[in-house]
Design a protein around this motif. Structure first.
Motif, PDB file in Angstrom:
ATOM      1  N   ASN A   1       0.827  -1.212   0.000  1.00  0.00           N
ATOM      2  CA  ASN A   1       0.000   0.000   0.000  1.00  0.00           C
ATOM      3  C   ASN A   1       0.854   1.252   0.000  1.00  0.00           C
ATOM      4  O   ASN A   1       0.504   2.253  -0.634  1.00  0.00           O
ATOM      5  CB  ASN A   1      -0.956  -0.005   1.196  1.00  0.00           C
TER       6      ASN A   1
ATOM      7  N   LYS B   1       1.970   1.733  -3.513  1.00  0.00           N
ATOM      8  CA  LYS B   1       0.844   2.220  -4.314  1.00  0.00           C
ATOM      9  C   LYS B   1       0.640   3.721  -4.098  1.00  0.00           C
ATOM     10  O   LYS B   1       0.458   4.476  -5.058  1.00  0.00           O
ATOM     11  CB  LYS B   1      -0.422   1.444  -3.937  1.00  0.00           C
TER      12      LYS B   1
ATOM     13  N   TYR C   1       1.438  -0.411 -10.352  1.00  0.00           N
ATOM     14  CA  TYR C   1       0.427   0.617 -10.067  1.00  0.00           C
ATOM     15  C   TYR C   1       0.582   1.845 -10.955  1.00  0.00           C
ATOM     16  O   TYR C   1      -0.395   2.306 -11.554  1.00  0.00           O
ATOM     17  CB  TYR C   1       0.460   1.015  -8.587  1.00  0.00           C
TER      18      TYR C   1
END
Length: 191
Positions: free
Chosen positions: A6, A9, A39
């Motif tokens: 995350n 990202k 991403y």
């Protein structure tokens, strides 16, 4: 692992937002060298569908595996001037002999090269940068090719420009820990 992914990202979204204005509104051929988890590549292809992606490997967590073309990491498998824009996002420092490799990037690019790279001013910053690069990639479960001579000082950017007959049209630099993260936009010089 999910928290580090995350983080990747979010970082890729952050840099995509800074890169997007340089992609133009007209659809053009774009080369993205280095894909990571994919991403940023997916964000770019959302506004520029003629995106080609090159990488030397694909991670099991990569979200766009089917869109990545594997290659040897040395010779870009496209003809001269194949792409209007080439993008390298935190990739160039993972390539041995990256000054030589960058000539390959220039060779396949007609107009613009967009480079996001970590830079340093002194030896202490370089050591910190290399350690952080290794650590972040390790936490993400990615083996990271590290080459002492592949990290750029701010002075080396000038060498990159002069050796490849480029014009630096935009430079954004922000302090990140003790070193810098920079967005550099180059255009081919017409002689």
């Amino acid at each position: 692992m999910n928290s580090i992914i995350n983080t990747f990202k979010k970082r890729e979204k952050y840099w995509f937002d800074k890169i997007a204005p340089f992609l133009g509104e007209e659809t053009v051929q774009i080369l993205k060298i280095g894909n990571g988890f994919g991403y940023m590549s997916e964000m770019i292809s959302g506004i520029q569908p003629l995106l080609k992606i090159l990488d030397i490997s694909i991670f099991k967590e990569t979200i766009n595996k089917d869109k990545v073309q594997l290659y040897d990491g040395r010779n870009i498998p496209f003809e001269d001037n194949s792409f209007n824009i080439s993008i390298l996002n935190l990739t160039l420092h993972h390539i041995p002999n990256n000054l030589e490799y960058f000539k390959e990037v220039v060779r396949v690019t007609k107009n613009k090269i967009i480079l996001v790279e970590e830079t340093y001013d002194n030896l202490l910053q370089k050591v910190h940068l290399i350690f952080r690069d290794w650590f972040v990639n390790y936490k993400a479960g990615r083996s990271s090719r590290l080459f002492w001579s592949s990290y750029f000082s701010k002075k080396m950017i000038k060498q990159l420009i002069s050796e490849n007959n480029l014009i630096l049209t935009y430079r954004y630099s922000e302090k990140h820990h003790s070193y810098y993260k920079e967005l550099l936009v180059f255009e081919r010089s017409i002689l």
